[in-house]
Every structure is written in structure tokens, then in C-alpha cells.
Enzyme design. Sequence first.
Site, PDB file in Angstrom:
ATOM      1  N   SER A   1      71.927  23.491   2.124  1.00 36.97           N
ATOM      2  CA  SER A   1      72.603  24.785   2.150  1.00 36.97           C
ATOM      3  C   SER A   1      71.882  25.734   3.089  1.00 36.97           C
ATOM      4  O   SER A   1      70.647  25.783   3.099  1.00 36.97           O
ATOM      5  CB  SER A   1      72.644  25.405   0.752  1.00 36.97           C
TER       6      SER A   1
ATOM      7  N   TYR B   1      68.878  27.759  -7.182  1.00 32.59           N
ATOM      8  CA  TYR B   1      69.657  27.018  -6.181  1.00 32.59           C
ATOM      9  C   TYR B   1      68.819  26.770  -4.927  1.00 32.59           C
ATOM     10  O   TYR B   1      68.750  25.651  -4.417  1.00 32.59           O
ATOM     11  CB  TYR B   1      70.916  27.804  -5.833  1.00 32.59           C
TER      12      TYR B   1
END
Length: 246
Positions: free
Chosen positions: A141, A155
Site C-alpha cells: 500500500s 495497517y
Amino acid sequence: MTQLAGKVALVTGGSRGIGAAIARHLAAQGADVALTYRSGAQEAKSVVAEIESLGRRALAIQADSADAAQVRAAVDRSAAEFGRLDVLVNNAGIFPAKPFEEFTVEEIDNALHIHARAAFVAAQAAVAHMSEGGRIISIGSNLSERAIFDGLALYNLSKSALNGFTKALARELGPRGITVNLVQPGPTDTEMNPAGGGHASVQLGFNALGRFGSAEDIATAVTYLAGPGGRSISGATLTVDGGTNA
């Protein structure tokens, strides 16, 4: 002749979103494709049907990426069913987002297991079936390099692990002719992060192109790395985020 003719790929979390797009793109380039799913059996069945309509073989395997034994079994089954394994795409993921004080140890472990441990275990299992020319591609990401809103501590922790893992594994597997790379999506219009969702305006505020990307954008990048054009690319991070991290 398609560039992946005769190849076999496994895409984890391939029943929807980015994973499904990757599975379809690899098949369109000639690969037979296995995919894992945790709970979306109907969605997985639909992706399998799409792949088979292209004249390729397809296999859907129910496997929870939080369970190391299930991850290993899915890799081994894919190789056994298709007789080989050339491409592993570590795509399965979740998006835990809330103030970091609120996360439980169980939630921390779950995110690390799905994003980091599963990629490690799947790669361990995959290289036993790979020969020279093998590809390991993980989906990270862009947020792991730039936290543009609050609530991303877990995350980002779990996705950032893929950066170091990719570089170290590329060094270790290079002598075997196996490449290892990381693709980092940015704002991508999927069920997990819809273009009309609550965080969309924040993401677009950082995006140089001023728009969300599509799952097909990520799939195109993965397919390039999996094909002949990616043979000399290893240990690299390809960020597909519309200039969000620029």
C-alpha cells in the site's frame, strides 16, 4: 501468443476487487490461475467462470490467510492440480483503521498474520515448486510510506513489513532466477475503498491526477512484472497511486 502461455499463477484473496482483476489479467495473458478466498464463495466461482471462458484452467480454494497451515496447503494444492507454479501474488488483505489505542492484541496479530506472515509462508511454500523464471509479487500500500489520515498505525505496520521482505527475499532468491517485487496501490476504487467512500475526499486531496485508480490499473502492473518484461526487475517497489506520494 500471449506472454504467460503455459504458466501457472496463484492469487491470494482473488475473489473480488484487486485480486479478482489480477486473476483475470493473468488469465487473459495465457496463465492458468488458482485463487484463494476466505468467505466469498460465490464471487470466487464467478471469477473461475470468467477465467475458464478465456480457455484457461482455474481453481478456487477456500483458505484463510490468517491461518498459516491453510496458506501452505493452498500453495501446494495449486501446484499439484496444475503440475507447476510460476507466479505467486500475495494479495489477500484487510483494512483495520481506528485509533491505535483501541486495537486489541488479537487484532494486531490478525493484521500481521494476513499481511506479513501469510506472504512469508506462501513464498516459502511456493519456491519449492518454482524454477528459474518464477515470480513472487506482493500487494502492499502507498499508505505504508505516507499516512495521509489518522487511524493507520496497524495497517501501515503490517503493510510496511512487505517492503523489507521484498528486498531481502529478492536478494536471497536472485541466484535461483526468481524475482520478488512489491506493487503498492494508492486510492483504488474497490469495495474495500470505494471512490465515493468516507475517506475519498482526503485521498483525492493528495492525488496528483485527481482521481481514483481502478483495480485493472494494479492488475496491469502485476501482469507486467509476471511476464517477460519483468525478468530483470527484482527487489523493486512499484507504486501505482496517481501521484499521491509524489
